[in-house]
Write a protein that holds these residues in place. Structure first.
Motif, PDB file in Angstrom:
ATOM      1  N   GLU A   1       0.830  -1.210   0.000  1.00 19.21           N
ATOM      2  CA  GLU A   1       0.000   0.000   0.000  1.00 19.21           C
ATOM      3  C   GLU A   1       0.863   1.258   0.000  1.00 19.21           C
ATOM      4  O   GLU A   1       0.591   2.220  -0.732  1.00 19.21           O
ATOM      5  CB  GLU A   1      -0.923  -0.009   1.221  1.00 19.21           C
TER       6      GLU A   1
ATOM      7  N   ASP B   1       2.366   1.640  -3.450  1.00 16.21           N
ATOM      8  CA  ASP B   1       1.383   2.131  -4.419  1.00 16.21           C
ATOM      9  C   ASP B   1       1.127   3.626  -4.225  1.00 16.21           C
ATOM     10  O   ASP B   1       0.994   4.379  -5.211  1.00 16.21           O
ATOM     11  CB  ASP B   1       0.073   1.351  -4.288  1.00 16.21           C
ATOM     12  N   ASN B   2       1.046   4.055  -2.980  1.00 17.76           N
ATOM     13  CA  ASN B   2       0.827   5.483  -2.714  1.00 17.76           C
ATOM     14  C   ASN B   2       2.016   6.319  -3.200  1.00 17.76           C
ATOM     15  O   ASN B   2       1.836   7.416  -3.738  1.00 17.76           O
ATOM     16  CB  ASN B   2       0.619   5.711  -1.212  1.00 17.76           C
TER      17      ASN B   2
END
Length: 304
Positions: free
Chosen positions: A45, A48-49
């Protein structure tokens, strides 16, 4: 003249476009910046950010299209390292490279033109032999070897000069001296050869027959006609310095655009890499255009 400048501008713009395309896609082959800027145990996560925040999550063609749109507004993106505008980072470093190149080229031009002209006026004499010997050595020795030897002798051995930084005039002596040697050797040889041809011309022989002093013959009559090939070599050497003097800046820790390029490539700072290439390419284009204009001033026949 205006038509010539327009044609050169269009040709340079086409070359610049191909350069941007090549650098953009080749820089992506160096790897994913998330592996460098995030911890090894970062979650998917977080990765991806990071990619979304820096525009790395889109297909590469969409990234390129977006970059072209931003570049049209003179927005070259944000540096991943410093979170500052990439263009501002490059321009700050380019100022150092520009000053370093200008200072070096002033010394190189003055020394090479004077010594080359005097050596040509006394072909085979002691000054000619000494100047030719040292110019051949300077033109042949690699910059990185000269820089390392200079550090070993003057910094490590004698402790006279610092090895990096720009804090005082002493910090500039080694970088300027190392950059000085190669262009000095090349330009001196060209000045000497051109001046030998010019001094053998009929108008110079006539001036000598009339009793004109050596100094006006060398620096007034012969030098101007001998400067065309010299301007070419000077322009090439100046453009090479504007290209970053990558090796010298890296060895001496000089905060120029050459060192910035190396650091940005190693740290996958794509925005800074592209901005540095663009600024350097535009500077070289302007330099080449100024050389062509200097041709026209030195020889009016070229204007036609």
């Amino acid at each position: 003249m205006g038509h010539f400048i327009a044609r050169r501008t269009v040709a340079s713009a086409i070359s610049l476009a191909f350069l941007v395309i090549a650098v953009f896609f080749l820089s992506r082959l160096t790897g994913d910046p998330t592996d460098l800027y995030l911890p090894l145990d970062a979650s998917q996560e977080v990765r991806d950010n990071f990619r979304e925040l820096n525009g790395l999550n889109e297909p590469i063609l969409l990234q390129f299209a977006g970059y072209l749109g931003d570049m049209a507004r003179l927005d070259f993106g944000t540096s991943l390292r410093s979170a500052e505008p990439a263009l501002a980072v490059v321009l700050q470093a380019f100022q150092w490279t520009l000053v370093l190149a200008l200072v070096t080229m002033v010394f190189v031009t003055v020394a090479a033109v004077i010594l080359g002209s005097l050596a040509a006026f006394n072909v085979g004499g002691p000054l000619d032999r000494v100047a030719t010997f040292f110019s051949l050595i300077g033109a042949s020795a690699p910059d990185f070897w000269i820089a390392i030897v200079a550090i070993v002798i003057f910094s490590v051995g004698f402790g006279w000069l610092p090895t990096s930084g720009t804090g005082s005039i002493w910090h500039w002596i080694l970088p300027v001296s190392v950059l000085f040697i190669r262009p000095f050797g090349l330009i001196l040889q060209v000045v000497r050869g051109s001046m030998i041809n010019a001094l053998g011309s009929a108008y110079v022989k006539t001036a000598r027959a009339k009793g004109v002093a050596p100094r006006p013959i060398i620096f007034t009559h012969a030098l101007r006609n001998a400067m065309l090939p010299v301007v070419t070599v000077m322009g090439d050497q100046a453009a090479g310095m504007l290209n970053g003097a990558v090796v010298v800046e890296t060895i001496f820790g000089f905060p120029g655009v050459g060192k910035l390029m190396i650091d940005s490539i190693l740290q996958r700072d794509f925005a800074v890499i592209l901005a540095a290439i663009m600024v350097t390419a535009v500077a070289i284009f302007v330099m080449n255009l100024l050389i062509d204009l200097a041709y026209a001033l030195l020889d009016p026949r070229i204007r036609y």
